[in-house]
Motif scaffolding. Structure first.
Motif, PDB file in Angstrom:
ATOM      1  N   VAL A 106      35.534 107.958 116.567  1.00  0.00           N
ATOM      2  CA  VAL A 106      36.758 107.770 115.779  1.00  0.00           C
ATOM      3  C   VAL A 106      37.923 107.440 116.711  1.00  0.00           C
ATOM      4  CG1 VAL A 106      36.012 109.245 113.878  1.00  0.00           C
ATOM      5  CG2 VAL A 106      37.284 110.242 115.761  1.00  0.00           C
ATOM      6  N   GLU A 107      38.943 106.836 116.138  1.00  0.00           N
ATOM      7  CA  GLU A 107      40.088 106.388 116.932  1.00  0.00           C
ATOM      8  C   GLU A 107      40.799 107.546 117.624  1.00  0.00           C
ATOM      9  OE1 GLU A 107      44.089 103.600 116.457  1.00  0.00           O
ATOM     10  OE2 GLU A 107      42.720 103.812 114.767  1.00  0.00           O
ATOM     11  N   LYS A 108      40.884 108.690 116.964  1.00  0.00           N
ATOM     12  CA  LYS A 108      41.550 109.850 117.548  1.00  0.00           C
ATOM     13  C   LYS A 108      40.818 110.294 118.828  1.00  0.00           C
ATOM     14  CE  LYS A 108      43.378 114.383 116.514  1.00  0.00           C
ATOM     15  NZ  LYS A 108      44.801 114.373 116.525  1.00  0.00           N
ATOM     16  N   THR A 109      39.493 110.256 118.808  1.00  0.00           N
ATOM     17  CA  THR A 109      38.701 110.619 119.999  1.00  0.00           C
ATOM     18  C   THR A 109      38.957 109.618 121.125  1.00  0.00           C
ATOM     19  OG1 THR A 109      37.009 111.598 118.567  1.00  0.00           O
ATOM     20  CG2 THR A 109      36.372 111.118 120.842  1.00  0.00           C
ATOM     21  N   THR A 110      39.082 108.369 120.760  1.00  0.00           N
ATOM     22  CA  THR A 110      39.396 107.337 121.757  1.00  0.00           C
ATOM     23  C   THR A 110      40.735 107.631 122.417  1.00  0.00           C
ATOM     24  OG1 THR A 110      38.189 105.679 120.478  1.00  0.00           O
ATOM     25  CG2 THR A 110      39.749 104.861 122.109  1.00  0.00           C
ATOM     26  N   LYS A 111      41.715 108.042 121.607  1.00  0.00           N
ATOM     27  CA  LYS A 111      43.035 108.363 122.143  1.00  0.00           C
ATOM     28  C   LYS A 111      42.968 109.549 123.102  1.00  0.00           C
ATOM     29  CE  LYS A 111      45.669 106.593 118.217  1.00  0.00           C
ATOM     30  NZ  LYS A 111      46.558 106.925 117.099  1.00  0.00           N
ATOM     31  N   VAL A 112      42.151 110.533 122.775  1.00  0.00           N
ATOM     32  CA  VAL A 112      41.992 111.702 123.652  1.00  0.00           C
ATOM     33  C   VAL A 112      41.373 111.275 124.987  1.00  0.00           C
ATOM     34  CG1 VAL A 112      40.736 113.889 123.963  1.00  0.00           C
ATOM     35  CG2 VAL A 112      41.856 113.385 121.783  1.00  0.00           C
ATOM     36  N   HIS A 113      40.307 110.469 124.919  1.00  0.00           N
ATOM     37  CA  HIS A 113      39.661 109.995 126.153  1.00  0.00           C
ATOM     38  C   HIS A 113      40.621 109.133 126.974  1.00  0.00           C
ATOM     39  CE1 HIS A 113      35.757 111.643 125.442  1.00  0.00           C
ATOM     40  NE2 HIS A 113      35.527 110.927 124.356  1.00  0.00           N
ATOM     41  N   ARG A 114      41.344 108.286 126.282  1.00  0.00           N
ATOM     42  CA  ARG A 114      42.310 107.404 126.971  1.00  0.00           C
ATOM     43  C   ARG A 114      43.360 108.237 127.705  1.00  0.00           C
ATOM     44  NH1 ARG A 114      44.249 101.955 124.688  1.00  0.00           N
ATOM     45  NH2 ARG A 114      45.716 101.293 126.266  1.00  0.00           N
ATOM     46  N   LYS A 115      43.869 109.275 127.045  1.00  0.00           N
ATOM     47  CA  LYS A 115      44.865 110.151 127.662  1.00  0.00           C
ATOM     48  C   LYS A 115      44.279 110.841 128.895  1.00  0.00           C
ATOM     49  CE  LYS A 115      47.926 114.006 126.775  1.00  0.00           C
ATOM     50  NZ  LYS A 115      47.738 115.389 126.529  1.00  0.00           N
ATOM     51  N   GLN A 116      43.039 111.330 128.789  1.00  0.00           N
ATOM     52  CA  GLN A 116      42.389 111.991 129.933  1.00  0.00           C
ATOM     53  C   GLN A 116      42.196 111.021 131.098  1.00  0.00           C
ATOM     54  OE1 GLN A 116      38.954 113.469 127.837  1.00  0.00           O
ATOM     55  NE2 GLN A 116      39.819 115.533 127.673  1.00  0.00           N
ATOM     56  N   VAL A 117      41.813 109.796 130.787  1.00  0.00           N
ATOM     57  CA  VAL A 117      41.638 108.769 131.821  1.00  0.00           C
ATOM     58  C   VAL A 117      42.960 108.523 132.539  1.00  0.00           C
ATOM     59  CG1 VAL A 117      41.224 106.302 132.207  1.00  0.00           C
ATOM     60  CG2 VAL A 117      39.662 107.616 130.757  1.00  0.00           C
ATOM     61  N   GLU A 140      45.553 110.471 132.805  1.00  0.00           N
ATOM     62  CA  GLU A 140      45.939 111.636 133.619  1.00  0.00           C
ATOM     63  C   GLU A 140      45.112 111.711 134.901  1.00  0.00           C
ATOM     64  OE1 GLU A 140      45.628 115.068 131.086  1.00  0.00           O
ATOM     65  OE2 GLU A 140      47.393 114.523 129.910  1.00  0.00           O
ATOM     66  N   LYS A 141      43.801 111.535 134.771  1.00  0.00           N
ATOM     67  CA  LYS A 141      42.932 111.625 135.952  1.00  0.00           C
ATOM     68  C   LYS A 141      43.227 110.526 136.972  1.00  0.00           C
ATOM     69  CE  LYS A 141      38.971 114.056 133.981  1.00  0.00           C
ATOM     70  NZ  LYS A 141      37.518 113.966 133.705  1.00  0.00           N
ATOM     71  N   LEU A 142      43.572 109.346 136.481  1.00  0.00           N
ATOM     72  CA  LEU A 142      43.849 108.231 137.393  1.00  0.00           C
ATOM     73  C   LEU A 142      45.301 108.221 137.871  1.00  0.00           C
ATOM     74  CD1 LEU A 142      41.806 105.314 135.783  1.00  0.00           C
ATOM     75  CD2 LEU A 142      41.126 106.897 137.592  1.00  0.00           C
ATOM     76  N   GLY A 143      46.128 109.043 137.238  1.00  0.00           N
ATOM     77  CA  GLY A 143      47.535 109.123 137.646  1.00  0.00           C
ATOM     78  C   GLY A 143      48.327 107.886 137.311  1.00  0.00           C
ATOM     79  N   VAL A 144      48.016 107.301 136.141  1.00  0.00           N
ATOM     80  CA  VAL A 144      48.727 106.093 135.701  1.00  0.00           C
ATOM     81  C   VAL A 144      49.412 106.341 134.381  1.00  0.00           C
ATOM     82  CG1 VAL A 144      47.217 104.495 136.933  1.00  0.00           C
ATOM     83  CG2 VAL A 144      46.663 105.134 134.596  1.00  0.00           C
ATOM     84  N   ARG A 145      50.377 105.473 134.069  1.00  0.00           N
ATOM     85  CA  ARG A 145      51.091 105.540 132.790  1.00  0.00           C
ATOM     86  C   ARG A 145      50.904 104.232 132.058  1.00  0.00           C
ATOM     87  NH1 ARG A 145      56.978 106.488 134.184  1.00  0.00           N
ATOM     88  NH2 ARG A 145      56.444 105.188 135.936  1.00  0.00           N
ATOM     89  N   ASN A 146      51.186 104.257 130.747  1.00  0.00           N
ATOM     90  CA  ASN A 146      51.106 103.027 129.938  1.00  0.00           C
ATOM     91  C   ASN A 146      52.099 102.005 130.406  1.00  0.00           C
ATOM     92  OD1 ASN A 146      49.084 104.042 128.432  1.00  0.00           O
ATOM     93  ND2 ASN A 146      50.374 104.656 126.704  1.00  0.00           N
TER      94      ASN A 146
END
Length: 170
Positions: A151-162, A164-170
């Motif tokens: 689901v899209e909400k899960t994608t958003k959670v994974h995207r946020k974790q990515v 944070e882990k990579l230390g990048v912003r949108n």
């Protein structure tokens, strides 16, 4: 005998022993300079081995008593930053060392940044990697969710974790 040049100790040796003494010195030194006798085939072979070895991208300055075009071409193809002929002018040698240090510092910085990025990428879970690849490709959350069967909400959670882990912003 040794001589101090630009805050580093550079081994100076007699003709015929340049390769052995400097090969040992390079392996145990943090200094960016490597010099070889370009006339001897072992000098070019050693330079090729150094530039081909993992993690060793040190600038090389070749010094030769016989500076012909084919030898200089082989030296440059083997990774030489500079090719000097004997007798070497102190100013030319110091300038070559300075150029080598500047190039080495830039190369080490880039290599360090690359290692840091690779280490951060290694922290991603397999699912986060799948999401990351699609984010980098410019896909929308909805498209990523559809491709991965989540689901899209899960994608958003994974995207946020990515992010944070990579230390990048949108």
């Amino acid at each position: 005998a040794t001589t101090d040049l630009l805050a580093g100790t550079v081994p100076m040796s007699m003709p015929g022993t340049v390769i052995n003494s400097l090969t040992c010195w390079i392996a145990s030194s943090a200094s960016p300079l490597a010099t070889f006798s370009a006339v001897k085939p072992i000098g070019i072979t050693t330079a090729r081995a150094l530039t081909a070895s993992a993690g060793s991208h040190r600038p090389i300055v070749f010094i030769t008593g016989k500076g012909d075009i084919p030898t200089s071409v082989r030296a440059m193809k083997a990774g030489a930053l500079d090719f000097l002929t004997k007798p070497v002018n102190d100013k030319d040698l110091l300038e070559a060392i300075s150029r080598a240090e500047v190039r080495d510092a830039a190369s080490r910085k880039l290599y360090s940044e690359l290692e840091s990025i690779q280490a951060r990428i290694a922290t991603l879970t397999p699912r986060e990697r799948e999401v990351w690849v699609q984010v980098v490709a410019g896909r929308l959350n909805k498209q990523i969710a559809g491709d991965l069967g989540i689901v899209e909400k899960t994608t958003k959670v994974h995207r946020k974790q990515v992010m944070e882990k990579l230390g990048v912003r949108n």
